[in-house]
Design a protein around this motif. Structure first.
Motif, mmCIF file in Angstrom:
data_model
loop_
_atom_site.group_PDB
_atom_site.id
_atom_site.type_symbol
_atom_site.label_atom_id
_atom_site.label_comp_id
_atom_site.label_asym_id
_atom_site.label_seq_id
_atom_site.Cartn_x
_atom_site.Cartn_y
_atom_site.Cartn_z
ATOM 1 N N GLN A 88 -14.706 35.921 -28.460
ATOM 2 C CA GLN A 88 -14.193 34.842 -27.631
ATOM 3 C C GLN A 88 -15.249 33.767 -27.438
ATOM 4 O O GLN A 88 -16.335 34.021 -26.916
ATOM 5 C CB GLN A 88 -13.740 35.356 -26.252
ATOM 6 C CG GLN A 88 -13.109 34.245 -25.409
ATOM 7 C CD GLN A 88 -12.673 34.705 -24.030
ATOM 8 O OE1 GLN A 88 -12.746 35.883 -23.712
ATOM 9 N NE2 GLN A 88 -12.240 33.761 -23.203
ATOM 10 N N TYR A 89 -14.916 32.561 -27.874
ATOM 11 C CA TYR A 89 -15.767 31.391 -27.674
ATOM 12 C C TYR A 89 -15.114 30.381 -26.733
ATOM 13 O O TYR A 89 -15.790 29.708 -25.968
ATOM 14 C CB TYR A 89 -16.064 30.703 -29.016
ATOM 15 C CG TYR A 89 -16.906 31.530 -29.953
ATOM 16 C CD1 TYR A 89 -18.286 31.552 -29.834
ATOM 17 C CD2 TYR A 89 -16.316 32.284 -30.967
ATOM 18 C CE1 TYR A 89 -19.068 32.314 -30.700
ATOM 19 C CE2 TYR A 89 -17.081 33.045 -31.830
ATOM 20 C CZ TYR A 89 -18.458 33.059 -31.696
ATOM 21 O OH TYR A 89 -19.223 33.818 -32.532
ATOM 22 N N GLY A 90 -13.799 30.252 -26.842
ATOM 23 C CA GLY A 90 -13.079 29.322 -25.984
ATOM 24 C C GLY A 90 -12.756 29.969 -24.654
ATOM 25 O O GLY A 90 -12.167 31.051 -24.596
ATOM 26 N N MET A 91 -13.156 29.321 -23.570
ATOM 27 C CA MET A 91 -12.860 29.821 -22.230
ATOM 28 C C MET A 91 -11.779 28.937 -21.621
ATOM 29 O O MET A 91 -12.002 27.744 -21.416
ATOM 30 C CB MET A 91 -14.140 29.805 -21.377
ATOM 31 C CG MET A 91 -15.208 30.757 -21.892
ATOM 32 S SD MET A 91 -16.847 30.499 -21.147
ATOM 33 C CE MET A 91 -17.465 29.122 -22.151
ATOM 34 N N PRO A 92 -10.595 29.475 -21.367
ATOM 35 C CA PRO A 92 -9.517 28.640 -20.836
ATOM 36 C C PRO A 92 -9.912 28.036 -19.503
ATOM 37 O O PRO A 92 -10.551 28.696 -18.672
ATOM 38 C CB PRO A 92 -8.355 29.615 -20.680
ATOM 39 C CG PRO A 92 -8.993 30.966 -20.601
ATOM 40 C CD PRO A 92 -10.220 30.896 -21.454
#
Length: 418
Positions: free
Chosen positions: A136-140
């Protein structure tokens, strides 16, 4: 003395190594944050939110400063891209897409910059959409879903109730047309946001942009059936108004709805604000499916990402854990009528009567929502192709099978190139 000298040297080297990739303990550290503006005027600009948040954070974390720059959605993605290209990446960026930077190994993973409780608090479908190659790289940071909006006055006048299936939607649209409603159902497949309306309909037909293993699958049996139905049973029967869907943009459809010219259309929470300003009475229901309520709706998320360039992992972690606290997530979500991205904030909003009355329908749809394939670096260009071609599927001489096959080939080429 020799042993003491060696010990001191070893300790000094250990301290030096511990500081590699991290900011040291001497002097202030300034985090650079670039964020998108969700406001529609200077009075509610996101700059005010971030400045207030930064001030509170700095009070609780002496030695860390936060420098905030907020840009419009028209400019923010381009601005960050330019900063990265110039070797001046911000420490944090809250923008629309993250996958390209992850693919270039420019981002910290979520594991690197979030505590376990903070990371575990993300809603599952949003966290999943932030993953590239199982990391996971994108943090909502902000989310929304779609519901079917309908004009209560027009529905009452036509003697129809909110539809739960495609056949009921068509029947309602026919009655609205018979009562002189200009646009019984607004189908915005124009270049502004055609990928959203398309995805909503594909999901309601049991399909989507990808198959079960994440491969692009535009011309699946379900997708072709969906667009054949739209072409023949909705557009072909004159139920989508005088403007060809391929030339109708979302903004124009929303504006027409607030003027009372549209019977029903898909919308997100922003449309509530627009309708309220025009004193329009409306209702909202889940998107109809082929034979009943659609199994899932479209979800949309905007993203926070942390760049490795400046090596401020420790300070970034402290700031993100602060920013993603339940209190701060709720404050941002309420200010801009967006859905919380964390389970704790989402639950509190659902339990609050005022919030539930306003956003309850959207909140209920979020846990089972399906997001764009944003983890694919090809998605940005594939989305451009959808906007360019999808409107042709429902033209009088359109061929859904051929157009969707063309899009599938273009998507595959983009995926291979990326």
């Amino acid at each position: 003395m020799t042993g003491l000298t060696a010990a001191v040297a070893a300790l000094s080297m250990a301290a030096l190594l511990a500081g590699c990739g991290e900011s040291g303990g001497s002097g202030d550290v300034t985090l650079k944050l670039v964020a998108a503006d969700y406001g529609d005027s200077s009075a509610n600009s996101s700059k005010k939110y971030w400045d207030a948040l930064a001030e509170k954070f700095e009070d609780e974390h002496p030695g860390i400063k936060v420098d905030v720059a907020v840009y419009s959605w028209t400019d923010v993605d381009r601005k960050v891209k330019e900063m990265v290209a110039d070797g001046e990446a911000p420490d944090l960026a809250q923008i629309g897409a993250y996958a390209d930077y992850a693919a270039q190994d420019k981002l910290y993973s979520a594991d690197d910059v979030l505590s376990i409780p903070t990371q575990a608090d993300f809603l599952a479908p949003l966290a999943k959409a932030g993953v590239v190659n199982r990391v996971q790289y994108g943090m909502p940071f902000a989310a929304s879903t779609r519901l079917l909006f309908f004009n209560e006055k027009l529905f009452k006048s036509a003697g129809v109730t909110p539809p739960e299936s495609w056949s009921e939607l068509q029947a309602a649209a026919k009655k609205l047309k018979a009562r002189g409603v200009k646009i019984p159902y607004a189908l915005p497949l124009g270049p502004e946001e055609a990928q959203a309306e398309t995805y909503q309909w594909l999901l309601s037909g049991g399909g989507g942009y990808t198959d079960n293993v994440g491969t692009y699958d535009f011309d699946s049996k379900q997708n072709v059936a969906t667009f054949n139905w739209l072409k023949n049973e909705l557009v072909g029967k004159g139920l989508t108004g005088p403007t060809p869907p391929g030339k109708l943009n979302r903004a124009e459809a929303f504006a027409a709805f607030t003027r009372g010219e549209v019977g029903m259309l898909n919308g997100h929470p922003t449309l509530m604000q627009m309708a309220a300003k025009k004193h329009l009475k409306y209702g909202m229901v889940p998107m109809p499916g082929v034979n009943g309520k659609a199994q899932s709706t479209m979800g949309v998320a905007d993203w926070m990402m942390a760049f490795k360039e400046n090596g401020h992992r420790k300070e970034i972690r402290q700031f993100l854990d602060f920013a993603y606290s339940k209190k701060n997530v709720l404050e941002f979500s309420r200010e801009y009528d967006l859905l919380p991205v964390t389970t704790s904030a989402s639950q509190e909003m659902s339990d609050d009567k005022a919030d539930a009355k306003k956003l309850g329908g959207f909140l209920e749809e979020l846990p089972a929502s399906q997001l764009y394939p944003v983890g694919k670096t090809s998605w940005a260009q594939v989305s451009v192709q959808i906007k360019k071609y999808i409107g042709k599927t429902v033209d009088p001489n359109g061929d859904p099978q051929a157009t969707l096959a063309q899009l599938d080939a273009k998507a595959a080429a983009e995926e291979n190139a990326s």
